[in-house]
Design a protein around this motif. Structure first.
Motif, PDB file in Angstrom:
ATOM      1  N   ALA A  19       0.829  -1.201   0.000  1.00 23.04           N
ATOM      2  CA  ALA A  19       0.000   0.000   0.000  1.00 23.04           C
ATOM      3  C   ALA A  19       0.869   1.258   0.000  1.00 23.04           C
ATOM      4  O   ALA A  19       0.571   2.232  -0.718  1.00 23.04           O
ATOM      5  N   ALA A  20       1.934   1.265   0.801  1.00 19.51           N
ATOM      6  CA  ALA A  20       2.854   2.407   0.806  1.00 19.51           C
ATOM      7  C   ALA A  20       3.523   2.564  -0.557  1.00 19.51           C
ATOM      8  O   ALA A  20       3.711   3.690  -1.041  1.00 19.51           O
ATOM      9  N   TRP A  21       3.882   1.457  -1.182  1.00 20.04           N
ATOM     10  CA  TRP A  21       4.502   1.495  -2.516  1.00 20.04           C
ATOM     11  C   TRP A  21       3.529   2.045  -3.558  1.00 20.04           C
ATOM     12  O   TRP A  21       3.908   2.823  -4.443  1.00 20.04           O
ATOM     13  N   ILE A  22       2.253   1.663  -3.455  1.00 19.42           N
ATOM     14  CA  ILE A  22       1.237   2.185  -4.371  1.00 19.42           C
ATOM     15  C   ILE A  22       1.070   3.688  -4.186  1.00 19.42           C
ATOM     16  O   ILE A  22       0.984   4.449  -5.162  1.00 19.42           O
ATOM     17  N   GLY A  23       1.028   4.135  -2.926  1.00 18.80           N
ATOM     18  CA  GLY A  23       0.928   5.566  -2.680  1.00 18.80           C
ATOM     19  C   GLY A  23       2.120   6.326  -3.229  1.00 18.80           C
ATOM     20  O   GLY A  23       1.974   7.417  -3.820  1.00 18.80           O
ATOM     21  N   ASP A  24       3.307   5.769  -3.070  1.00 15.51           N
ATOM     22  CA  ASP A  24       4.514   6.394  -3.614  1.00 15.51           C
ATOM     23  C   ASP A  24       4.463   6.432  -5.139  1.00 15.51           C
ATOM     24  O   ASP A  24       4.873   7.413  -5.764  1.00 15.51           O
ATOM     25  N   GLY A  25       3.940   5.346  -5.738  1.00 13.66           N
ATOM     26  CA  GLY A  25       3.809   5.307  -7.193  1.00 13.66           C
ATOM     27  C   GLY A  25       2.818   6.334  -7.704  1.00 13.66           C
ATOM     28  O   GLY A  25       3.034   6.950  -8.757  1.00 13.66           O
TER      29      GLY A  25
END
Length: 250
Positions: A19-25
């Motif tokens: 989820a954090a990676w998706i937000g960063d993306g």
């Protein structure tokens, strides 16, 4: 899945990190937030984190209360069996010996209920427990007919206490944290991690992983406390085992 706390730990950590990676993306894909928008999203993130903390706290409190309830009922079962064993001495020797023997068999089954993890074995234990309860009731009803009414009531009430405590125990073991609470926990956790990744000024995985680690450990502890058989934190039947040793030592 909640019956396997280690799986909860692994899946929740990977899901929250994703989820954090998706937000960063999303932040990289679209233009970065302006300062005024960052302030607005910060209010949303702060409120969501507060809600997450409250939900985790309430869920942990529910898991603790259920764990304590299972411990209390284990003690209640042991006391009920011990009391009926002492009351059986009021019977004539032959009847008393039969009741004592059945109580020992019943006690062994109750210890197995607390210590086994195998579902098929639990089914057999439940059947054996019900069978011994029927034999106990039959033996006490027959033997009590030869006693004064006051003593009859004492023995019968003791058998009733044994049955009720056993049923209360099994009801407590089935009383788990509601699925809706788990869904809310996961949804709020995922939303917080997406917002953290999206609001970041740059990619910093040390910061991004703080929340997944903290939340996944919290979910692991809640799941462990709430899982009577799958977790490491289990109700050990100390009172029943001690009573079993005492009765078998007679």
């Amino acid at each position: 899945m909640v019956n396997f706390p280690l799986l909860v730990l692994l899946v929740s950590f990977l899901g929250l990190a994703l989820a954090a990676w998706i937000g960063d993306g999303l932040r990289k894909r679209f233009k970065p937030l302006k300062e005024e928008s960052r302030d607005d999203s910060g209010v949303v993130l702060g409120g969501t984190l507060t809600l997450l903390g409250l939900v985790i706290g309430f869920s942990f409190a529910m898991a603790i209360s259920r764990y304590d309830l299972r411990k209390d009922y284990e003690k209640t079962e042991a006391n009920a069996i011990a009391a009926e064993d002492m009351r059986a001495d009021l019977l004539v020797p032959d009847d008393a010996g039969k009741v004592h023997g059945l109580l020992k068999q019943y006690l062994d089954q109750r210890v197995l209920f607390y210590t086994t993890r195998n579902a098929d074995r639990l089914t057999q234990i439940s059947a054996d427990t019900a069978h011994i309860q029927d034999e106990l009731w039959s033996a006490i009803r027959s033997a009590a007919s030869r006693l004064p009414p006051q003593l009859q009531g004492l023995l019968i009430s003791g058998m009733t206490d044994i049955v009720l405590s056993q049923r209360s125990t099994e009801a407590a073991w089935l009383n788990r944290i509601p699925t809706s609470a788990w869904v809310m926990l996961l949804a709020t956790s995922l939303g917080c991690n997406v917002l953290i990744g999206y609001r970041a000024r740059r990619t910093d995985w040390i910061v991004f992983l703080v929340m997944p680690v903290a939340v996944s450990i919290s979910l692991f502890l809640i799941s462990d406390l709430d899982s009577p058989r799958g977790g490491a934190i289990r109700v050990v039947p100390h009172n029943l085992i001690s009573l079993s040793q005492s009765l078998h030592g007679k």
